[in-house]
Design an enzyme around this catalytic site. Sequence first.
Site, mmCIF file in Angstrom:
data_model
loop_
_atom_site.group_PDB
_atom_site.id
_atom_site.type_symbol
_atom_site.label_atom_id
_atom_site.label_comp_id
_atom_site.label_asym_id
_atom_site.label_seq_id
_atom_site.Cartn_x
_atom_site.Cartn_y
_atom_site.Cartn_z
ATOM 1 N N TYR A 19 68.772 34.246 14.753
ATOM 2 C CA TYR A 19 69.618 34.918 15.744
ATOM 3 C C TYR A 19 70.125 33.939 16.797
ATOM 4 O O TYR A 19 69.977 34.160 18.002
ATOM 5 C CB TYR A 19 68.866 36.091 16.383
ATOM 6 C CG TYR A 19 68.729 37.249 15.405
ATOM 7 C CD1 TYR A 19 69.798 38.108 15.192
ATOM 8 C CD2 TYR A 19 67.566 37.434 14.671
ATOM 9 C CE1 TYR A 19 69.703 39.144 14.272
ATOM 10 C CE2 TYR A 19 67.467 38.472 13.741
ATOM 11 C CZ TYR A 19 68.538 39.322 13.557
ATOM 12 O OH TYR A 19 68.453 40.340 12.643
ATOM 13 N N ASP A 248 56.273 51.760 8.453
ATOM 14 C CA ASP A 248 56.379 50.313 8.576
ATOM 15 C C ASP A 248 55.434 49.892 9.703
ATOM 16 O O ASP A 248 55.755 50.021 10.878
ATOM 17 C CB ASP A 248 57.836 49.933 8.889
ATOM 18 C CG ASP A 248 58.013 48.445 9.137
ATOM 19 O OD1 ASP A 248 56.998 47.740 9.254
ATOM 20 O OD2 ASP A 248 59.174 47.996 9.227
ATOM 21 N N LYS A 277 52.976 40.409 9.289
ATOM 22 C CA LYS A 277 52.784 39.739 10.584
ATOM 23 C C LYS A 277 51.327 39.316 10.834
ATOM 24 O O LYS A 277 50.918 38.250 10.411
ATOM 25 C CB LYS A 277 53.293 40.627 11.716
ATOM 26 C CG LYS A 277 54.825 40.618 11.806
ATOM 27 C CD LYS A 277 55.291 41.184 13.116
ATOM 28 C CE LYS A 277 56.805 41.234 13.224
ATOM 29 N NZ LYS A 277 57.432 39.975 13.541
HETATM 30 N N1 PLP Z 1 59.309 45.540 10.144
HETATM 31 C C1 PLP Z 1 58.997 45.453 11.453
HETATM 32 C C2 PLP Z 1 58.503 46.670 12.173
HETATM 33 C C3 PLP Z 1 59.136 44.247 12.132
HETATM 34 O O1 PLP Z 1 58.832 44.190 13.437
HETATM 35 C C4 PLP Z 1 59.584 43.118 11.403
HETATM 36 C C5 PLP Z 1 59.770 41.834 12.086
HETATM 37 O O2 PLP Z 1 59.857 41.744 13.303
HETATM 38 C C6 PLP Z 1 59.881 43.249 10.044
HETATM 39 C C7 PLP Z 1 59.734 44.480 9.448
HETATM 40 C C8 PLP Z 1 60.350 42.070 9.237
HETATM 41 O O3 PLP Z 1 59.281 41.199 8.984
HETATM 42 P P1 PLP Z 1 59.564 39.682 8.580
HETATM 43 O O4 PLP Z 1 60.180 39.041 9.781
HETATM 44 O O5 PLP Z 1 58.203 39.139 8.254
HETATM 45 O O6 PLP Z 1 60.474 39.702 7.403
#
Ligand code: PLP
Length: 424
Positions: A19, A248, A277
């Site tokens: 970004y 998620d 994460k």
């Molecule tokens: N889902 C959520 C809730 C996130 O906060 C993030 C990343 O910030 C993602 C998916 C994407 O994960 P990645 O950056 O490991 O691809």
Amino acid sequence: MSSWDELTARDRRVVLHPYAAPGTPGPLYAVSRTEGVHLHLDDGRALIDGMSSWWAAIHGYNHPALTAAMGRQLATMSHVMFGGLTHEPAVALCERLVALTPEPLTRVFLSDSGSVSVEVALKLALQYQHARGKPAKNKFLTPLGGYHGDTLGAMSVCDPVNGMHSLFRGVLAQQIFAPLPGPGYHAVWESSSIDEVESLLRWRAHEIAAVVIEPIVQNAGGLRFHHPEYLRRLRTLCDQHDVLLIFDEIATGFGRTGTLFGCEHADIAPDVMCVGKALTGGMLTLAATLITDAIADAIAAGEPGVFMHGPTYMGNPLACAAALANLELLFSYDHCARIAQIERQLWRELSPLAEHPGVEDVRVLGAIGVLELKERVDFERVVPALVARGVWLRPFGKLLYTMPPYIIASEELSAVTGAMAAVL
Ligand code: PLP
């Protein structure tokens, strides 16, 4: 030219940052070493990391338990393909994840990043509906304000404005959006907040494979906390309308909101859950998608009888070893009590800032402390000002926030909140 200037100059010539504009990624700092909660810069300064490296390094950097486990794994076996082969670290990790997550989740698909685990969740939901003879159920319902990753499928369920859907029109799948989930976590529940979702499900369930949501906290889409009752109603509505529920938990998982998973605030279980994460404590990229037996069995019984996904680095043993060691570490102390302590301190030190004329709202949940400002944060000025105070934070939009490592000492956390107050 110092080695730091030289490195950032080389970086600006060839490296693209997340970004950021190519060639001018904004304030840029060269890190030469990490230890505990500290990022050590090339120029000798040490910064307290209030970001846990995008919420992943929950036990800080170079934790000896993690580096030792990874060293042992590296000495034994490097990566092997996961098609037709298996190994102890992957099996043990999947068993551990099944044991830790809500009961109906029994099967695990490992992948390389959060975004990919969301792609996997979406594809599993689509294959499940197809296998049940319901191929028309091929859309996803999701609230505005979400963020689920940067790959195209995941982007399609991100907030359409934040995610710049207009730029990718014609390529992104068209999904169905509901209003922002409300009310706030600490607000009084208003049953009308779910009315729109209910009506969308009532009229359009025949075309909806699943509802996708970040439980309790919408993270990169705006750091908003919603009411647990919203999730409970969502669970009931999904069951009533034969729609899967995908949580998620990539950002909320592993303690960040004060419970092991965000869904525990509402005491409900999804049909599909994504984690990532903090899974490896920030040591390596790894994510997982968990599903129920019902989904797994339906896919196996349908056409083509296999799940259509298979990353090259799936089940990487080093990443699995890091995750296993990180989970062992997380349960070696009372992490809930520790996070509750962080939460109390964040409240104590951030809530007085609600009086500041530039502050719209102060929000705290678990180890998340947010100042929502009235105007966009002037990134180019604020980040260097925080660094000058020995603190690393990365604000976005109108949000100045911290998600510190759980091992942060009380005086270090005060330094972070103090720097947030100072840059206001
Ligand atoms: N889902 C959520 C809730 C996130 O906060 C993030 C990343 O910030 C993602 C998916 C994407 O994960 P990645 O950056 O490991 O691809």
